[in-house]
Design an enzyme around this catalytic site. Structure first.
Site, mmCIF file in Angstrom:
data_model
loop_
_atom_site.group_PDB
_atom_site.id
_atom_site.type_symbol
_atom_site.label_atom_id
_atom_site.label_comp_id
_atom_site.label_asym_id
_atom_site.label_seq_id
_atom_site.Cartn_x
_atom_site.Cartn_y
_atom_site.Cartn_z
ATOM 1 C CB CYS A 172 -13.367 12.870 64.955
ATOM 2 S SG CYS A 172 -14.518 11.798 64.263
ATOM 3 C CE1 TYR A 190 6.171 -0.005 77.154
ATOM 4 C CE2 TYR A 190 7.949 -0.107 75.385
ATOM 5 C CZ TYR A 190 7.389 -0.227 76.727
ATOM 6 O OH TYR A 190 8.423 -0.602 77.569
ATOM 7 N N GLY A 231 12.129 -4.552 77.363
ATOM 8 C CA GLY A 231 10.449 -4.962 76.912
ATOM 9 C C GLY A 231 10.686 -4.840 75.483
HETATM 10 N N1 LLP Z 1 11.565 -1.706 83.618
HETATM 11 C C1 LLP Z 1 11.178 -0.429 84.039
HETATM 12 C C2 LLP Z 1 11.013 -0.218 85.411
HETATM 13 C C3 LLP Z 1 10.497 0.310 83.044
HETATM 14 O O1 LLP Z 1 9.844 1.538 83.577
HETATM 15 C C4 LLP Z 1 10.521 0.036 81.616
HETATM 16 C C5 LLP Z 1 9.838 1.053 80.738
HETATM 17 C C6 LLP Z 1 11.234 -1.261 81.379
HETATM 18 C C7 LLP Z 1 11.507 -1.807 82.255
HETATM 19 C C8 LLP Z 1 11.057 -1.693 79.810
HETATM 20 O O2 LLP Z 1 11.711 -0.792 79.165
HETATM 21 P P1 LLP Z 1 12.154 -1.160 77.582
HETATM 22 O O3 LLP Z 1 13.298 -2.317 77.393
HETATM 23 O O4 LLP Z 1 10.870 -1.702 76.875
HETATM 24 O O5 LLP Z 1 12.827 0.095 76.985
HETATM 25 N N2 LLP Z 1 5.303 3.901 75.956
HETATM 26 C C9 LLP Z 1 6.605 4.350 75.762
HETATM 27 C C10 LLP Z 1 7.885 3.578 76.549
HETATM 28 C C11 LLP Z 1 7.645 3.602 78.102
HETATM 29 C C12 LLP Z 1 8.592 2.775 78.807
HETATM 30 C C13 LLP Z 1 8.249 2.816 80.164
HETATM 31 N N3 LLP Z 1 9.227 1.783 80.964
HETATM 32 C C14 LLP Z 1 6.950 4.118 74.310
HETATM 33 O O6 LLP Z 1 6.149 3.846 73.599
HETATM 34 O O7 LLP Z 1 8.036 4.152 73.734
#
Ligand code: LLP
Length: 438
Positions: free
Chosen positions: A360, A389, A291
């Site tokens: 705020c 994100y 992602g």
């Molecule tokens: N697949 C699954 C099942 C996941 O839970 C996630 C991310 C991904 C793929 C993608 O991961 P990436 O390649 O983006 O690291 N809100 C947090 C990140 C939460 C990630 C949740 N799962 C942040 O802003 O860092």
């Protein structure tokens, strides 16, 4: 740090996708999310190429939670990338974009019955089952609809990656998936294999996010393959798919040095092949769900600078016209970012300030960042690496409307998500008769 197509133009302004960011701020207003189409596409292609060269039976899916809208779905489709959706909303977005359901994989640790029904009705490729409870629910929904659900089981390898504690998911103590160590995963898979309305295709894991080293991925792959070997030995089940999730980190700061996509592919495939060979297992289809590493560095947020308050001997506070509502990551994960004064991009960044939002709340966005010394109200502040994100985690705190998203390429800027308006929020409010102001 300049990323993707960014450069400093003749006016000394930051430019991205051939567009002057100061002009973008003026034209579309701020806060504004800007996405660099060329970098998005380059990242998609880098993933596809790196894995195609090393492992022909593979498929790259994009984790929609990082950033999703219908234009993003369309771009992914053009690039031959599949989609991981983690909610009914993300599934609906994909379908609304015309994204082929047979390239959609459905996630979530608690999919409701209507969500399971919607996924089956849409004929998505796989549902990734997260618990025994969900397995029973899905089997029943499929049976009632006269369907067979193709599934992967999400398992937790029980390893602790090096990243912020709130974005670790591979450890044993997590709400996600079914634990391998204590034997639960093998037991639930055995149960699934007995169900006529469910077809088990393989396993899935995701160990964590923003990983800047690859040890956790490697350890998880070894543990996952050990499980596949045990399933074959004990149950005679040969998995045809292995989904290794996402997690590759990006550069938020110049000091961050994430592995390149091709070195990531090298390690993943090398580790996987060695583990398969150790057990004499054939190569399963390899799936993955990056992602952040596809969209993160391709996004920039533009703000307008407001008051600059110098507290002598203490600190200089700079306010911008957004904050927690468009970027909750500093508050949630102590995330740090690189900022540039877009209209003074050629000036040396030799003044340390703290940038906060206008909520705020003490919504510090960027503590102790270096900016051009002449920072003043009306400047445009550009924040790097906000493609993942940020838009997807935006809120309406203080009734702030969500910023627009603009896709830039070759000097052209297209709105791909309209700016939300306060009227959109007010329109959803309902005042019961007895409360109406006369
Ligand atoms: N697949 C699954 C099942 C996941 O839970 C996630 C991310 C991904 C793929 C993608 O991961 P990436 O390649 O983006 O690291 N809100 C947090 C990140 C939460 C990630 C949740 N799962 C942040 O802003 O860092």
């Amino acid at each position: 740090m300049l990323l993707g197509t960014q450069r400093i133009n003749a006016q000394g302004h930051l430019e991205v996708g051939g567009c002057d960011t100061v002009a973008l701020a003026r034209r579309f207003g701020t806060p504004l999310y800007v996405m660099d189409e060329a970098l998005l596409r380059a990242n998609c292609r880098a993933y596809r190429r790196a894995f195609a060269e090393r492992y022909s039976d593979n498929e790259v899916l994009y984790a929609g939670k990082a950033f999703l809208c219908t234009a993003m779905c369309a771009l992914l489709h053009q690039e031959g990338i599949g989609l991981d959706v983690a909610s009914a909303g993300e599934l609906r977005t994909a379908l609304a974009a015309g994204f082929p359901p047979e390239r959609v994989f459905v996630h979530g640790n608690f999919k409701s019955r209507p969500e399971l029904e919607a996924a089956l009705a849409a004929r998505v490729r796989r549902i990734i089952v997260d618990s025994e409870y969900e397995l029973e629910e899905l089997a029943a929904v499929a049976r009632e609809g006269g369907r067979v659900a193709d599934i992967l089981l999400r398992v937790t390898p029980g390893i602790d990656p090096h990243t912020h504690r709130l974005i670790r998911t591979g450890q044993e103590d997590t709400k996600f998936g079914i634990a391998i160590q204590c034997g639960q995963a093998a037991r639930v898979i055995a149960r699934a294999l007995e169900m006529p309305s469910v077809r088990v295709r393989g396993i899935h894991f995701h160990v964590g996010s923003q990983l800047l080293d690859l040890e956790a991925h490697q350890a998880a792959i070894r543990i996952g393959v050990d499980l596949l070997a045990r399933l074959r030995a004990d149950l005679g089940f040969e998995a045809s798919e292995l989904n290794i999730g996402g997690g590759l980190g990006i550069r938020y700061l110049p000091s961050h040095e994430p592995p390149s996509i091709s070195s990531y592919a090298d390690r993943v495939v090398g580790t996987l092949d060695a583990a398969l060979a150790r057990h004499g297992l054939p190569r399963p289809r390899l799936l993955q769900e990056p992602g952040r590493s596809i969209v993160g560095e391709a996004g920039l947020t533009l703000y307008t600078v407001g008051p600059v308050k110098e507290i002598p001997g203490v600190r200089t506070h700079v306010a911008v016209d957004g904050g927690l509502s468009d970027n909750p990551r500093p508050a949630l994960y102590e995330a740090r970012y690189e900022v540039i004064i877009a209209n003074k991009a050629a000036h040396p960044a030799d003044r340390v300030v703290t940038v906060s939002g206008k909520h705020c709340e003490t919504d510090t966005l960027f503590a102790d960042v270096s900016v051009a010394a002449g920072i003043a109200p009306g400047d445009v502040l550009a924040v790097q690496s906000t493609g993942a994100y940020n838009y997807s985690m935006a809120s309406n705190y203080n009734r702030f409307a969500h910023p627009a998203v603009v896709l830039v390429n070759d000097g052209q800027a297209d709105v791909i998500v309209e700016r939300q308006t306060v009227d959109d929020l007010v329109r959803q409010d309902v005042v019961p008769d007895r409360l109406r102001i006369q």
